[in-house]
Design a protein around this motif. Structure first.
Motif, PDB file in Angstrom:
ATOM      1  N   LEU A   1      59.521 -79.259  95.929  1.00 44.25           N
ATOM      2  CA  LEU A   1      60.867 -79.782  96.152  1.00 44.25           C
ATOM      3  C   LEU A   1      61.459 -80.384  94.880  1.00 44.25           C
ATOM      4  O   LEU A   1      62.664 -80.284  94.650  1.00 44.25           O
ATOM      5  CB  LEU A   1      60.850 -80.816  97.288  1.00 44.25           C
ATOM      6  CG  LEU A   1      60.424 -80.271  98.661  1.00 44.25           C
ATOM      7  CD1 LEU A   1      60.426 -81.385  99.699  1.00 44.25           C
ATOM      8  CD2 LEU A   1      61.334 -79.129  99.108  1.00 44.25           C
ATOM      9  N   ILE A   2      60.612 -80.984  94.052  1.00 43.33           N
ATOM     10  CA  ILE A   2      61.082 -81.486  92.758  1.00 43.33           C
ATOM     11  C   ILE A   2      61.450 -80.323  91.851  1.00 43.33           C
ATOM     12  O   ILE A   2      62.497 -80.335  91.176  1.00 43.33           O
ATOM     13  CB  ILE A   2      59.996 -82.362  92.091  1.00 43.33           C
ATOM     14  CG1 ILE A   2      59.795 -83.664  92.884  1.00 43.33           C
ATOM     15  CG2 ILE A   2      60.378 -82.685  90.642  1.00 43.33           C
ATOM     16  CD1 ILE A   2      61.003 -84.585  92.919  1.00 43.33           C
ATOM     17  N   LEU A   3      60.608 -79.291  91.809  1.00 45.38           N
ATOM     18  CA  LEU A   3      60.899 -78.110  90.994  1.00 45.38           C
ATOM     19  C   LEU A   3      62.209 -77.454  91.413  1.00 45.38           C
ATOM     20  O   LEU A   3      63.035 -77.084  90.569  1.00 45.38           O
ATOM     21  CB  LEU A   3      59.756 -77.090  91.118  1.00 45.38           C
ATOM     22  CG  LEU A   3      58.518 -77.319  90.261  1.00 45.38           C
ATOM     23  CD1 LEU A   3      57.403 -76.359  90.679  1.00 45.38           C
ATOM     24  CD2 LEU A   3      58.838 -77.150  88.785  1.00 45.38           C
ATOM     25  N   GLU A   4      62.397 -77.303  92.719  1.00 42.33           N
ATOM     26  CA  GLU A   4      63.618 -76.659  93.216  1.00 42.33           C
ATOM     27  C   GLU A   4      64.850 -77.493  92.892  1.00 42.33           C
ATOM     28  O   GLU A   4      65.897 -76.951  92.496  1.00 42.33           O
ATOM     29  CB  GLU A   4      63.515 -76.435  94.732  1.00 42.33           C
ATOM     30  CG  GLU A   4      62.469 -75.426  95.172  1.00 42.33           C
ATOM     31  CD  GLU A   4      62.889 -73.985  94.943  1.00 42.33           C
ATOM     32  OE1 GLU A   4      63.906 -73.755  94.268  1.00 42.33           O
ATOM     33  OE2 GLU A   4      62.197 -73.082  95.443  1.00 42.33           O
ATOM     34  N   ALA A   5      64.744 -78.796  93.041  1.00 44.26           N
ATOM     35  CA  ALA A   5      65.892 -79.664  92.755  1.00 44.26           C
ATOM     36  C   ALA A   5      66.268 -79.621  91.285  1.00 44.26           C
ATOM     37  O   ALA A   5      67.452 -79.738  90.934  1.00 44.26           O
ATOM     38  CB  ALA A   5      65.574 -81.100  93.179  1.00 44.26           C
ATOM     39  N   ALA A   6      65.272 -79.438  90.414  1.00 41.90           N
ATOM     40  CA  ALA A   6      65.515 -79.438  88.965  1.00 41.90           C
ATOM     41  C   ALA A   6      65.753 -78.040  88.402  1.00 41.90           C
ATOM     42  O   ALA A   6      65.969 -77.892  87.196  1.00 41.90           O
ATOM     43  CB  ALA A   6      64.328 -80.079  88.242  1.00 41.90           C
TER      44      ALA A   6
END
Length: 319
Positions: free
Chosen positions: A266-271
């Motif tokens: 979810l962090i990767l997708e948000a960034a």
């Protein structure tokens, strides 16, 4: 601090490897060894065959609702993340709408598959099946937004004829088909020669998607100076503001303690930078390709540093 630096160096090297592959593909385009028709053909094969195969394979082999009861939350989280981006972009550009409306999807819609899957295959090699299953569910939430609201905002209104037919893309259909086979139990009756064939096709998705990403970026026109303000604001929202909001929300979520790999995703997708599908839509339906291409290229260059920073910060504080 030592954990952060170690994690950052490892992540940067992994992402650099992906960018080197993409850079070679981009250079092949610039040298006219690969042309637009080649990119279009590979994209069609990937969208219509390879990516749906990967999605179907990972859901039917990796999703066990009894062990992962919150699976349905991932598509909703994906939609909520885009909602954060759209809201922030609207706030910045609200006084210049509707003329700046095509900047909103650039700040809100991420490259959820082509960019994230190669990263996951390198960083989470021992958990890639689970990681890819999470990505498949995330795409399930992103795809309808990209091909409806995103398409409407990014393209020329005179040429853009929205309809429900455009929402049912092969990757989205593969999601629904995979879930159907899981919940009906029919996945247990898929013949081995069919499941093995689908798996072979799915294995080709990541390397070809990486080549498509590099070739697409290599073919884009760009001029930084005329679009400096739009570029700066859009990149700030997409690569700094959105991941910061998601980071704060997830940091206080008890679910992530139970599913640490999901938190990383979810962090990767948000960034992640903006979706390359937006360029495909502009090519098909018209729009400001030069500005979108400039923003896209700068976003991908910036995320080489920013994604390792975000994920290293996340892992050092949360793992």
């Amino acid at each position: 601090m030592e954990i952060f630096l170690t994690s950052f160096v490892s992540l940067f090297q992994s992402i650099l490897m992906i960018f080197l592959i993409a850079l070679i593909a981009g250079l092949l385009v610039r040298k006219k060894i690969i042309n637009d028709e080649h990119i279009k053909g590979l994209s069609l094969i990937t969208i219509n065959i390879l990516l749906p195969s990967l999605i179907f394979n990972k859901i039917t082999t990796g999703l066990n609702p009894g062990e992962f009861p919150i699976w349905w939350m991932i598509p909703l989280i994906a939609m909520a993340t885009t909602g954060i981006g759209f809201s922030l972009a609207w706030f910045f550009w609200r006084k210049q709408l509707p003329e700046k409306r095509n900047l909103l999807p650039m700040a809100a819609l991420m490259n959820a598959g082509y960019f994230i899957l190669p990263i996951g295959q390198i960083i989470y090699a021992d958990q890639f099946d689970k990681f890819a299953m999470y990505v498949s569910l995330y795409i399930m939430g992103i795809s309808p937004v990209v091909w409806s609201f995103g398409k409407y905002l990014i393209t020329d209104p005179a040429k853009n004829k929205n309809g429900w037919k455009g929402l049912m893309t092969p990757p989205l259909i593969a999601n629904f088909a995979g879930l159907f086979f899981v919940f009906t139990g029919l996945r247990n009756y898929i013949p081995a020669f069919i499941s093995d064939g689908i798996e072979i096709l799915s294995d080709a998705t990541v390397p070809i998607a990486t080549l498509i990403l590099g070739a697409t970026l290599g073919a884009l026109p760009w001029k930084f100076k005329p679009y400096l303000k739009e570029l700066s604001v859009t990149v700030f929202i997409k690569l700094l503001a959105v991941p910061a909001v998601v980071f704060l929300i997830l940091y206080n979520s008890p679910l992530i303690l139970k599913y640490p790999l999901l938190g990383d995703l979810l962090i990767l997708e948000a960034a992640a930078p903006a979706a390359t599908a937006l360029i495909i839509q502009i090519r098909r339906y018209g729009g400001n390709q030069e500005r979108a291409g400039t923003i896209l290229i700068f976003s991908y260059l910036a995320c080489m540093i920013l994604i390792p920073i975000w994920l290293s910060l996340w892992t050092s504080l949360h793992h």
